[in-house]
Structures are given as structure tokens and as C-alpha cells.
Scaffold this motif. Structure first.
Motif, PDB file in Angstrom:
ATOM      1  N   CYS A   1      -1.867   7.417   0.459  1.00  0.00           N
ATOM      2  CA  CYS A   1      -3.292   7.236   0.152  1.00  0.00           C
ATOM      3  C   CYS A   1      -3.797   5.825   0.440  1.00  0.00           C
ATOM      4  N   GLN A   2      -2.918   4.934   0.846  1.00  0.00           N
ATOM      5  CA  GLN A   2      -3.269   3.554   1.186  1.00  0.00           C
ATOM      6  C   GLN A   2      -3.833   2.754   0.011  1.00  0.00           C
ATOM      7  N   CYS A   3      -3.484   3.144  -1.217  1.00  0.00           N
ATOM      8  CA  CYS A   3      -3.906   2.395  -2.394  1.00  0.00           C
ATOM      9  C   CYS A   3      -2.854   1.347  -2.734  1.00  0.00           C
TER      10      CYS A   3
ATOM     11  N   LEU B   1       0.832  -1.201   0.000  1.00  0.00           N
ATOM     12  CA  LEU B   1       0.000   0.000   0.000  1.00  0.00           C
ATOM     13  C   LEU B   1       0.868   1.253   0.000  1.00  0.00           C
ATOM     14  N   CYS B   2       0.353   2.286  -0.654  1.00  0.00           N
ATOM     15  CA  CYS B   2       1.009   3.592  -0.680  1.00  0.00           C
ATOM     16  C   CYS B   2       0.923   4.182   0.730  1.00  0.00           C
ATOM     17  N   PRO B   3       2.030   4.723   1.251  1.00  0.00           N
ATOM     18  CA  PRO B   3       1.985   5.275   2.606  1.00  0.00           C
ATOM     19  C   PRO B   3       1.077   6.504   2.732  1.00  0.00           C
TER      20      PRO B   3
END
Length: 185
Positions: free
Chosen positions: A158-160, A154-156
Motif C-alpha cells: 500500500c506504500q504507507c 514503505l509497505c510494498p
């Protein structure tokens, strides 16, 4: 009033067509005959500008050798062309670019596209079934994307789910990185 035969009329029309033919088009037709098959395989006429013929060659060696032979080639070409050429310039500059433009773009079959889900969408003509099939298609796509992204980190910000290469390069997903780039300007 005199009547001409059909053969006379066709002969006049053919002569007019030859006279109206552009010099470069005529050159393209007779190029292999004038220069020979071997040279034609390593050269490609590009244009005639101000009575100077520009020719792309497959290598610098061909360009140099043909530059030495250009007077002989000019004499041969000027016997065929309606307006005489003054010079010929050989270069490798547009050999690959000209070759690429001649190729047709390859079409990608739907099953090889990254968004292909493996199911055919039933296409109906009425609005309700189209809306239902569109919603079903979106749901199937969303499920497939979710399944594909479960193994991604996950992207730190946006959590995508984000491909690992993007995280290594920017530390965030490409969308967050783009937002960061636009904020810097």
C-alpha cells in the motif's frame, strides 16, 4: 407507652448493624488481629463459600505452613464470626490477581500520549471557532504524523510508512497483513 433513652436506641441500632453485617466483611475487619500482623501481610482472605474460607497467600511455603495451622486459626476465627467456618483453604492462585485488582489504573497525562503534539487547542464555544480549531488541530496532527513517518520504510503493497518490525515480521504493514489473514479464512 414507655420512652427509651437515646443511648438505649443507639445501642439497639448498633447491635442490629452488627448482626446484619456479612460474615466475610466482619472477617476482613478482624483478620490482622486474629492471625497476627506477620501472617496478615502474607495472606488475603478472598471469599467464604459453603462455610469454607478461601485465602490467597504470597507463596507456596506460606500456604503449606498455614494449612498445618488451619485448625488453630479456625478456632480463633469462629469465636469472632457469627456463623462458624468449617475449613480454610490456602492457595497462591489468586495472590497476584487480587493484588492487581486493588490497584487503581494509572492515568496517562496528555503530554505522554503518542498523539500529543505539544500545542493546546483553544476551545471556544461558538461553532465556527470550534470547526476552525478542529481543522487546525487535524492539520497539525497530519503534519506531525508525516514528519514522524518520513524515516519509516514503505509497505510494498500500500506504500504507507510502516515500522520496520512489521516489515520484518510480515513483509507488509499490519493493515495489509490483517487483510491477508482475513482472506485466508
Amino acid at each position: 407507652m414507655s420512652f427509651n433513652s437515646v443511648n438505649d436506641i443507639l445501642g439497639v441500632l448498633q447491635l442490629q448493624a452488627k448482626l446484619q453485617e456479612q460474615p466475610f466483611q466482619r472477617l476482613l475487619k478482624c483478620w490482622p488481629e486474629v492471625v497476627g500482623k506477620v501472617i496478615a501481610a502474607h495472606t488475603r482472605p478472598l471469599s467464604i463459600q459453603r462455610d469454607v474460607l478461601r485465602v490467597a497467600t504470597s507463596s507456596a511455603a506460606w500456604a503449606q505452613n498455614l494449612t498445618f495451622e488451619r485448625r488453630r486459626l479456625l478456632v480463633k476465627l469462629n469465636t469472632v464470626l457469627p456463623t462458624p467456618l468449617v475449613d480454610i483453604r490456602f492457595s497462591t492462585a489468586e495472590w497476584y490477581a487480587a493484588k492487581e485488582t486493588n490497584n487503581q489504573p494509572q492515568t496517562l497525562l496528555p503530554r505522554y500520549h503518542p498523539s500529543y503534539l505539544g500545542e493546546e487547542i483553544n476551545r471556544h464555544h461558538d461553532v465556527e471557532s470550534t470547526a476552525k480549531s478542529a481543522n487546525a488541530a487535524f492539520e497539525n496532527w497530519a503534519e506531525a504524523m508525516q514528519e514522524r513517518s518520513h524515516h519509516l520504510p514503505l509497505c510494498p503493497e500500500c506504500q504507507c510508512p510502516t515500522p520496520g518490525g512489521e516489515l520484518q515480521r510480515w513483509g507488509v504493514c499490519s493493515l495489509c497483513a490483517a487483510k491477508g489473514f482475513s482472506n485466508n479464512f
